[in-house]
Motif scaffolding. Structure first.
Motif, PDB file in Angstrom:
ATOM      1  N   ALA A  30       0.830  -1.211   0.000  1.00 16.78           N
ATOM      2  CA  ALA A  30       0.000   0.000   0.000  1.00 16.78           C
ATOM      3  C   ALA A  30       0.863   1.260   0.000  1.00 16.78           C
ATOM      4  N   GLU A  31       1.942   1.248   0.798  1.00 14.59           N
ATOM      5  CA  GLU A  31       2.792   2.447   0.925  1.00 14.59           C
ATOM      6  C   GLU A  31       3.426   2.854  -0.411  1.00 14.59           C
ATOM      7  N   THR A  32       3.649   1.875  -1.278  1.00 12.77           N
ATOM      8  CA  THR A  32       4.305   2.208  -2.550  1.00 12.77           C
ATOM      9  C   THR A  32       3.311   2.293  -3.713  1.00 12.77           C
ATOM     10  N   VAL A  33       2.246   1.486  -3.663  1.00 10.40           N
ATOM     11  CA  VAL A  33       1.341   1.419  -4.819  1.00 10.40           C
ATOM     12  C   VAL A  33       0.255   2.502  -4.776  1.00 10.40           C
ATOM     13  N   ILE A  34      -0.229   2.847  -3.579  1.00 11.45           N
ATOM     14  CA  ILE A  34      -1.302   3.861  -3.514  1.00 11.45           C
ATOM     15  C   ILE A  34      -0.847   5.213  -4.088  1.00 11.45           C
ATOM     16  N   PRO A  35       0.376   5.694  -3.752  1.00 11.12           N
ATOM     17  CA  PRO A  35       0.816   6.944  -4.389  1.00 11.12           C
ATOM     18  C   PRO A  35       0.897   6.818  -5.916  1.00 11.12           C
ATOM     19  N   TYR A  36       1.267   5.648  -6.408  1.00 10.03           N
ATOM     20  CA  TYR A  36       1.351   5.444  -7.858  1.00 10.03           C
ATOM     21  C   TYR A  36      -0.044   5.486  -8.488  1.00 10.03           C
ATOM     22  N   ILE A  37      -0.996   4.777  -7.846  1.00 15.03           N
ATOM     23  CA  ILE A  37      -2.374   4.735  -8.369  1.00 15.03           C
ATOM     24  C   ILE A  37      -2.938   6.165  -8.469  1.00 15.03           C
ATOM     25  N   ALA A  38      -2.629   6.973  -7.456  1.00 17.32           N
ATOM     26  CA  ALA A  38      -3.182   8.336  -7.408  1.00 17.32           C
ATOM     27  C   ALA A  38      -2.762   9.158  -8.625  1.00 17.32           C
ATOM     28  N   GLU A  39      -1.604   8.778  -9.211  1.00 15.41           N
ATOM     29  CA  GLU A  39      -1.125   9.549 -10.371  1.00 15.41           C
ATOM     30  C   GLU A  39      -1.627   8.984 -11.697  1.00 15.41           C
ATOM     31  N   GLU A 418      14.950   6.384  -8.032  1.00 16.74           N
ATOM     32  CA  GLU A 418      14.594   7.696  -7.507  1.00 16.74           C
ATOM     33  C   GLU A 418      15.508   8.771  -8.096  1.00 16.74           C
ATOM     34  N   GLU A 419      15.098  10.026  -7.922  1.00 18.38           N
ATOM     35  CA  GLU A 419      15.851  11.123  -8.563  1.00 18.38           C
ATOM     36  C   GLU A 419      17.301  11.199  -8.095  1.00 18.38           C
ATOM     37  N   ASN A 420      17.544  10.778  -6.837  1.00 20.76           N
ATOM     38  CA  ASN A 420      18.911  10.845  -6.305  1.00 20.76           C
ATOM     39  C   ASN A 420      19.784   9.665  -6.750  1.00 20.76           C
ATOM     40  N   GLY A 421      19.247   8.823  -7.659  1.00 22.35           N
ATOM     41  CA  GLY A 421      20.043   7.716  -8.187  1.00 22.35           C
ATOM     42  C   GLY A 421      19.960   6.442  -7.355  1.00 22.35           C
ATOM     43  N   PHE A 422      19.173   6.482  -6.263  1.00 29.06           N
ATOM     44  CA  PHE A 422      19.015   5.275  -5.428  1.00 29.06           C
ATOM     45  C   PHE A 422      17.839   4.457  -5.956  1.00 29.06           C
ATOM     46  N   CYS A 423      18.034   3.148  -6.129  1.00 27.73           N
ATOM     47  CA  CYS A 423      16.909   2.318  -6.576  1.00 27.73           C
ATOM     48  C   CYS A 423      16.211   1.703  -5.367  1.00 27.73           C
ATOM     49  N   ASN A 424      14.939   2.048  -5.215  1.00 26.33           N
ATOM     50  CA  ASN A 424      14.106   1.429  -4.184  1.00 26.33           C
ATOM     51  C   ASN A 424      13.450   0.201  -4.839  1.00 26.33           C
ATOM     52  N   TYR A 425      14.099  -0.955  -4.623  1.00 22.18           N
ATOM     53  CA  TYR A 425      13.638  -2.183  -5.288  1.00 22.18           C
ATOM     54  C   TYR A 425      12.273  -2.634  -4.770  1.00 22.18           C
ATOM     55  N   VAL A 426      11.927  -2.238  -3.533  1.00 25.06           N
ATOM     56  CA  VAL A 426      10.614  -2.611  -2.980  1.00 25.06           C
ATOM     57  C   VAL A 426       9.526  -1.901  -3.779  1.00 25.06           C
ATOM     58  N   LYS A 427       9.721  -0.594  -3.935  1.00 28.35           N
ATOM     59  CA  LYS A 427       8.756   0.200  -4.704  1.00 28.35           C
ATOM     60  C   LYS A 427       8.695  -0.308  -6.149  1.00 28.35           C
ATOM     61  N   GLY A 428       9.861  -0.529  -6.745  1.00 26.24           N
ATOM     62  CA  GLY A 428       9.907  -0.981  -8.135  1.00 26.24           C
ATOM     63  C   GLY A 428       9.170  -2.297  -8.328  1.00 26.24           C
ATOM     64  N   ALA A 429       9.414  -3.256  -7.438  1.00 30.93           N
ATOM     65  CA  ALA A 429       8.789  -4.582  -7.580  1.00 30.93           C
ATOM     66  C   ALA A 429       7.278  -4.479  -7.365  1.00 30.93           C
ATOM     67  N   ASN A 430       6.875  -3.692  -6.372  1.00 32.07           N
ATOM     68  CA  ASN A 430       5.443  -3.590  -6.084  1.00 32.07           C
ATOM     69  C   ASN A 430       4.684  -2.958  -7.247  1.00 32.07           C
ATOM     70  N   ILE A 431       5.226  -1.869  -7.776  1.00 32.48           N
ATOM     71  CA  ILE A 431       4.488  -1.178  -8.856  1.00 32.48           C
ATOM     72  C   ILE A 431       4.519  -2.010 -10.138  1.00 32.48           C
ATOM     73  N   ALA A 432       5.696  -2.539 -10.484  1.00 31.00           N
ATOM     74  CA  ALA A 432       5.779  -3.338 -11.717  1.00 31.00           C
ATOM     75  C   ALA A 432       4.859  -4.559 -11.623  1.00 31.00           C
TER      76      ALA A 432
END
Ligand SMILES: NC(=O)C1=CN([C@@H]2O[C@H](COP(=O)(O)OP(=O)(O)OC[C@H]3O[C@@H](n4cnc5c(N)ncnc54)[C@H](O)[C@@H]3O)[C@@H](O)[C@H]2O)C=CC1
Ligand SMILES: O=C(O)CCC(=O)C(=O)O
Length: 447
Positions: A30-39, A418-432
């Motif tokens: 929810a923490e990663t996908v809900i912000p994505y859905i909103a967009e 992310e913009e700072n060049g860090f990959c948040n793999y949790v967010k990436g996996a959840n959204i993909a």
């Protein structure tokens, strides 16, 4: 956004308040996908995530069986058919005394995202029983598996739901389960994966989860111009996933120094080489003994009773045993000792607080739904081979597995960078994982 996530979680908790592991898994998504859905305009007002957290079907049944002394036992069997938007339900069976609806629902929920990430057409499911295979004879395990399948066979099929192994379910159990399915349904089909090679199994399936986890970590390390060669690697567990993760790390020049089971961990400062690993495989897969026996056999090793291996300094940590086996304190010790990469071989082995600590420290962290997806992906390849009635070589399957793990890594980068060049793999996996399933659900309407 915080408000939206809280409102969503309040609804999930109201319905599943007594299921902590399930709530933990949903919260992270929810923490990663809900912000994505909103967009995304197309998902607005469709309540897709709320539909995804409710299993399509939850089956629970009695399993009665007779032990070697003639005593009758009763266990509870389950199959959670979570989501079939992109293919038949697919996911393992777990036999362990801790099994309950919360644990299986968290596993089934994770499986939906994981299976979507593999790029193969598989929905998500999970099942199992509170039966404890530890200390049971082969005949008792056979009688239990047969009893379990007499009910499960009504709910599964090669185009409906295809179970496989998980904790406590390996090639021995899959054989007994398959035998009873075949007898009752009078058909020889790819209804289970993880089968023996002479009766429909795929080469590399036993190795796939462990190898896949290491391939995924290799892809992550590559983004930092690093690899396994010369790295010290700490692994937990000593079952299927841990064994083959260790094998692949050794092949890539890494030094594996720990393995564990529910009793404690062993540390071998000289490194666990192929010969010592063969001892562990025989100990765990045939003799079904305890990891403490490793320290009795090899003088270079010590056994630490009742402890987990995270206190051991390492470059890379691969938790490959069970859920929530690595907490915030363990994460702090790993970070203090300079660990640069954690890839989950098990499902949700790191607590939410531990994951936040890794993210804050900006080290490489891979969630299990991405890094351990090689097992189910190779199960998908077993299903393809069964349908085509052909068998691919070891090299062919391994190449496909490597490609799939690289594709999953690319998807994580696409959605998690992310913009700072860090990959948040949790967010990436959840959204993909979400996008593919959500699009299929949108296309199929409200069902
Ligand atoms: N087998 C597979 O293909 C896949 C397995 N997984 C996950 O990998 C993890 C391990 O599964 P397998 O290796 O297949 O099972 P397994 O039954 O072969 O081995 C499980 C290992 O975990 C250890 N373990 C169990 N409970 C423990 C506890 N409370 N503390 C410490 N160690 C404990 C056992 O001693 C054993 O070494 C599980 O989280 C499973 O869901 C994930 C993807 C696929
Ligand atoms: O191979 C499969 O179908 C399931 C593997 C599994 O249970 C998992 O990915 O957690």
């Amino acid at each position: 956004m915080e408000e939206k996530i809280k409102a969503f979680m309040d609804e999930v908790k109201a319905r599943n308040g007594h299921e902590p592991e399930f709530i933990q898994a949903v919260q992270e998504v929810a923490e990663t996908v809900i912000p994505y859905i909103a967009e995304q305009e197309i998902y607005n007002g469709k309540n897709i995530l709320l539909r995804m957290v409710e299993p399509e079907r939850l089956i629970s049944f009695r399993v009665a069986w007779v032990d070697d002394e003639g005593e009758i036992h009763v266990n509870r069997g389950y199959r959670i058919q979570m989501n079939s938007a992109i293919g038949p339900y697919k996911g393992g069976l777990r036999f362990h005394p801790t099994v309950n609806a919360s644990i299986l629902k968290f596993l089934a929920f994770e499986q939906v995202f994981k299976n979507s990430l593999t790029t193969l057409p598989m929905g998500g499911g999970k099942g199992g029983s509170d039966f404890d295979p530890k200390g049971k004879s082969d005949d008792e395990v056979m009688r239990f598996c047969h009893a379990f399948m007499t009910e499960l066979c009504r709910h599964i099929g090669p185009n409906t739901d295809v179970p496989a192994g998980d904790i406590g379910v390996g090639s021995r159990e899959i054989g007994f389960l398959f035998g009873m399915y075949k007898k009752i349904r009078n058909e020889f089909t790819g209804v289970l994966t993880g089968k023996g090679l002479s009766w429909g199994g795929s080469k590399i399936r036993p190795e796939a989860t462990g190898y896949g986890t290491v391939y995924f970590a290799q892809n992550m390390l590559k983004t930092k111009d690093e690899d396994f060669d010369g790295k010290t690697v700490v692994i937990s567990g000593s079952g299927n996933v841990a064994q083959y993760a260790a094998e692949k790390v050794i092949q890539l020049g890494g030094k594996v120094i720990t393995l564990s089971d529910s009793g404690g961990y062993i540390i071998d400062k000289e490194g666990i080489d192929e010969e010592k690993l063969a001892f562990v495989m025989d100990l765990k897969n045939n003799r079904r003994g305890r990891i403490s026996e490793y320290a009795e056999k090899y003088k270079s090793a010590e056994y630490h009773k009742g402890k987990t291996p995270w206190e051991v300094p390492c470059d890379i940590a691969l938790p490959c045993a069970t859920q929530n086996e690595l907490d915030e304190k363990d994460a702090a010790v790993l970070l203090e000792n300079g660990c640069m990469c954690v890839a989950e071989g098990a499902n949700m082995p790191c607590t939410a607080e531990a994951v936040h600590a890794f993210h804050d420290a900006k080290i490489l962290f891979a969630p299990g739904k991405a890094s351990n997806a090689g097992g189910v992906a190779t199960s998908g390849l077993e299903m393809s081979q069964n349908s085509l009635r052909i068998s691919w070589t070891r090299e062919e399957v391994d190449e496909r597995l490597k490609d799939i793990m690289e594709d999953i890594h690319d998807s994580c980068i696409e959605y998690g960078m992310e913009e700072n060049g860090f990959c948040n793999y949790v967010k990436g996996a959840n959204i993909a994982g979400f996008v593919k399933v959500a699009d299929a659900m949108l296309a199929q309407g409200v069902i």
